[in-house]
Each structure stands twice: as C-alpha cells, then as structure tokens.
Design a protein around this motif. Structure first.
Motif, PDB file in Angstrom:
ATOM      1  N   UNK A 192      18.611  -8.184  37.005  1.00  0.00           N
ATOM      2  CA  UNK A 192      19.094  -7.630  35.742  1.00  0.00           C
ATOM      3  C   UNK A 192      19.566  -6.194  35.930  1.00  0.00           C
ATOM      4  N   UNK A 193      18.833  -5.402  36.664  1.00  0.00           N
ATOM      5  CA  UNK A 193      19.201  -4.001  36.875  1.00  0.00           C
ATOM      6  C   UNK A 193      20.584  -3.872  37.505  1.00  0.00           C
ATOM      7  N   UNK A 194      20.919  -4.755  38.427  1.00  0.00           N
ATOM      8  CA  UNK A 194      22.167  -4.632  39.177  1.00  0.00           C
ATOM      9  C   UNK A 194      23.303  -5.463  38.597  1.00  0.00           C
ATOM     10  N   UNK A 195      23.049  -6.167  37.497  1.00  0.00           N
ATOM     11  CA  UNK A 195      24.037  -7.112  36.988  1.00  0.00           C
ATOM     12  C   UNK A 195      25.272  -6.448  36.394  1.00  0.00           C
ATOM     13  N   UNK A 196      25.164  -5.214  35.956  1.00  0.00           N
ATOM     14  CA  UNK A 196      26.280  -4.568  35.259  1.00  0.00           C
ATOM     15  C   UNK A 196      26.689  -3.273  35.927  1.00  0.00           C
ATOM     16  N   UNK A 197      26.595  -3.223  37.239  1.00  0.00           N
ATOM     17  CA  UNK A 197      26.856  -1.963  37.932  1.00  0.00           C
ATOM     18  C   UNK A 197      28.327  -1.627  38.076  1.00  0.00           C
ATOM     19  N   UNK A 198      29.200  -2.620  37.939  1.00  0.00           N
ATOM     20  CA  UNK A 198      30.636  -2.372  38.112  1.00  0.00           C
ATOM     21  C   UNK A 198      31.407  -3.080  37.009  1.00  0.00           C
ATOM     22  N   UNK A 232      31.160   1.074  30.726  1.00  0.00           N
ATOM     23  CA  UNK A 232      29.914   1.219  31.472  1.00  0.00           C
ATOM     24  C   UNK A 232      28.801   0.578  30.647  1.00  0.00           C
ATOM     25  N   UNK A 233      28.280  -0.542  31.116  1.00  0.00           N
ATOM     26  CA  UNK A 233      27.251  -1.263  30.378  1.00  0.00           C
ATOM     27  C   UNK A 233      25.874  -0.709  30.691  1.00  0.00           C
ATOM     28  N   UNK A 234      25.702  -0.136  31.870  1.00  0.00           N
ATOM     29  CA  UNK A 234      24.401   0.425  32.231  1.00  0.00           C
ATOM     30  C   UNK A 234      24.116   1.714  31.448  1.00  0.00           C
ATOM     31  N   UNK A 235      25.093   2.600  31.434  1.00  0.00           N
ATOM     32  CA  UNK A 235      24.956   3.871  30.714  1.00  0.00           C
ATOM     33  C   UNK A 235      26.195   4.035  29.837  1.00  0.00           C
ATOM     34  N   UNK A 260      39.144   4.893  31.057  1.00  0.00           N
ATOM     35  CA  UNK A 260      39.411   3.715  30.235  1.00  0.00           C
ATOM     36  C   UNK A 260      39.225   2.388  30.966  1.00  0.00           C
ATOM     37  N   UNK A 261      39.495   2.350  32.253  1.00  0.00           N
ATOM     38  CA  UNK A 261      39.453   1.064  32.972  1.00  0.00           C
ATOM     39  C   UNK A 261      38.323   1.062  33.995  1.00  0.00           C
ATOM     40  N   UNK A 262      37.135   1.502  33.573  1.00  0.00           N
ATOM     41  CA  UNK A 262      36.026   1.626  34.527  1.00  0.00           C
ATOM     42  C   UNK A 262      34.705   1.246  33.888  1.00  0.00           C
ATOM     43  N   UNK A 263      33.776   0.859  34.749  1.00  0.00           N
ATOM     44  CA  UNK A 263      32.410   0.572  34.350  1.00  0.00           C
ATOM     45  C   UNK A 263      31.469   1.652  34.840  1.00  0.00           C
ATOM     46  N   UNK A 264      30.403   1.229  35.524  1.00  0.00           N
ATOM     47  CA  UNK A 264      29.352   2.163  35.917  1.00  0.00           C
ATOM     48  C   UNK A 264      29.522   2.707  37.337  1.00  0.00           C
TER      49      UNK A 264
END
Length: 316
Positions: free
Chosen positions: A206-212, A268-271, A292-296
C-alpha cells in the motif's frame, strides 16, 4: 538546461556513531570545495539511492547524503526484529544531522528533502535555522491528522486505488479495520516471521502503490529490507512522526527568512498538493510549483527539472 546531472560516485564515506548504539552511513560526492548541500531521503526508512546524488551540480556542490537510523547501510538495521526503534524519532534524526554537520566541518548547508525528507528538513531547519542556507522541498508531508486520514481511511486515496486498498485491508479481520495502523502494528511487531513478513509485505504494498503518476514495478526488496522499511515507516506514522502537537506550520516564522522552493505533483496521491499549498500559505515567501503532469516521484521529468533548476539557482 540540465535535465539530470551525470552519475557520480562518493569521494568519501563512513559510519558515524550517533549514540544509543546507532551508527549512520554517510557519503560525500561532488566538489569537496563546493557549496555544502544535504540530501534527506524519504520513507521514513527508505534509504539512499544512487540517483539522489544527481539533483546537484557535482562541480558546484559538496553533496552530503546519509542513511537515516536503522535503514540502508546504517546499523543496526531494522530488518532484524530484535532491533529496538525506541531511539529512532524525529528529534533523534535532527540531532544526527547536527552531529554529521559537525563531523564534516560544515558551517551551513542547503537542505533538500523529498516526501518524508520534507518533514525532516522542515523539522531540522526550524531547530537549527542558523545552519541552513535554503530549502528545496518535493512532495510535502505535514503529518497532520487529516493527512493521515487521507492515506489510511477508505475516504481518501482508497477511492483512486481501490484494488490496492482492498489488498491492504484484506489481511485484517473486519473487527480490527476501524484502526488499520494499530492492526498492522501488532502484526509487524510480532516476532514470528510467518506473521510479520506477510504484514510487512501488505503494508509496503500500500505504501508504494501510488509513488508515481504512471505505474512502475515495485522495488526488489529482500525480506530484511522489506521488514526494516515497514517497521520504520509504521513506527513514524503510528506516532505522528514524533512532531510537536502544534505541527510544523507553527514554526515557519523561524525559517521564513530563508529562500525555499516547494515542488509538488498535481496528481500526487501520496502527498496531495493541498499540503504544499498549506505550507505556502504559512510561508508565502517560499516559491511554490505545482507540476500539472506529475505524481509523487522525484525523478518524474517535470518535477526533476524544477528541482534541478532550484539547486542551480541556490548554489550561489
């Protein structure tokens, strides 16, 4: 414009005794006469990666990196269930940074942190503002109750990662799901590997599921690395990252005079960027970028480019 500085190897490294039976691994690379910069890795418990050195111009910076207590090449390692984490808290890590600064003869340095590294960087800068020349912060984690609820209740990130949330919840009986952090804590702390390893695996899944922003293969961690990462991450989450009750925003006045760049992915779903926005509202002098086009992930191109631009500007 530099997209990514070339790979570089340390010119010095070692283990520094920091008390309580702990030694932290540290390394320096780049220019020994350059501007000192400190890199703070995420997790907590994540440890260093070679690419962490590449956010800095190696001709301009004396780059200092270290594995925080009980992870990476620091010892003892939390992958041993017998290793106590009682002396692994944010105040201990802040003190470790000061010991390392003194050990290396650094007067002041730029502080760069991503994810958990932003939390630790803000805590360190507020404790020792006279030792910091500026901050670069990526993926802000303030560890407020609402931030925790986003990650560990079904009303937050679970809506965007339903299958991953289902896998996270599945090992916990229904009667314990009202407090998943506590339920996982009991299992991760169990001395039986048949209990703590599956729990650590599910926790880190779960911790690593939304890193990117886009899915990537999970890191290849052996059982000891997996358990150590899970133990440390859970230890901090379960204890509110050992921050004061008033949180990090209450201490911003101590560092408002310092130059700072804040970078956060829109998706960014983590933070989520609301945390970066809250920090910017408390610290309007800090420069905020929402990509705009990035996650964590710090290595995602839009985020990486802004981080390198920041270190390039702050090197003078």
């Amino acid at each position: 414009m530099i997209d990514w500085y070339p790979k570089t190897e340390p010119y010095d490294s070692g283990l520094l005794a920091v008390g309580d039976g702990n030694e932290i691994y540290w390394e320096t690379c780049g220019n020994p006469a350059g501007k000192p910069a400190l890199f703070l890795h995420g997790g907590p418990g994540g440890g260093l990666l070679p690419d962490h050195r590449r956010f800095f111009d190696p001709d301009a910076y004396r780059i200092v990196l270290f594995d925080q207590r009980n992870c990476g090449r620091s010892r003892p390692h939390a992958g041993d269930p017998a290793v106590s984490l009682r002396h692994n808290t944010t105040p201990h890590l802040v003190a470790d940074i000061e010991r390392l600064r003194e050990h290396l003869g650094v007067e002041r340095w730029l502080v760069f942190g991503g994810s958990w590294g932003t939390t630790l960087g803000l805590a360190y800068a507020q404790a020792h503002p006279g030792r910091v020349t500026g901050l670069v912060l990526r993926g802000v984690w303030l560890v407020r109750p609402g931030d925790q609820a986003w990650s560990f209740t079904p009303s937050g990130a679970a809506h965007l990662f339903p299958a991953e949330w289902a896998a996270f919840v599945a090992p916990i009986p229904a009667e314990e799901r009202h407090d998943l952090i506590a339920a996982y804590g009991r299992r991760i702390a169990d001395p039986d590997p048949a209990v703590h390893l599956p729990a650590a695996r599910a926790w880190m899944g779960w911790e690593l599921s939304a890193n990117t922003l886009l899915p990537v293969a999970p890191p290849d961690l052996d059982d000891a690395m997996l358990l150590g990462f899970a133990r440390i991450t859970h230890h901090y989450i379960a204890n509110g990252a050992f921050l004061p009750d008033e949180g990090l925003l209450a201490g911003i006045d101590r560092i408002r005079h310092l130059p700072a760049v804040i970078v956060n992915g829109r998706y960014d779903i983590k933070t989520p960027p609301g945390q970066a926005w809250a920090l910017h509202q408390a610290w309007p002098e800090a420069e905020l970028h929402i990509v705009e086009d990035a996650g964590h992930g710090g290595s995602e191109p839009g985020i990486r480019s802004l981080l390198i631009q920041a270190t390039d500007r702050l090197r003078s």
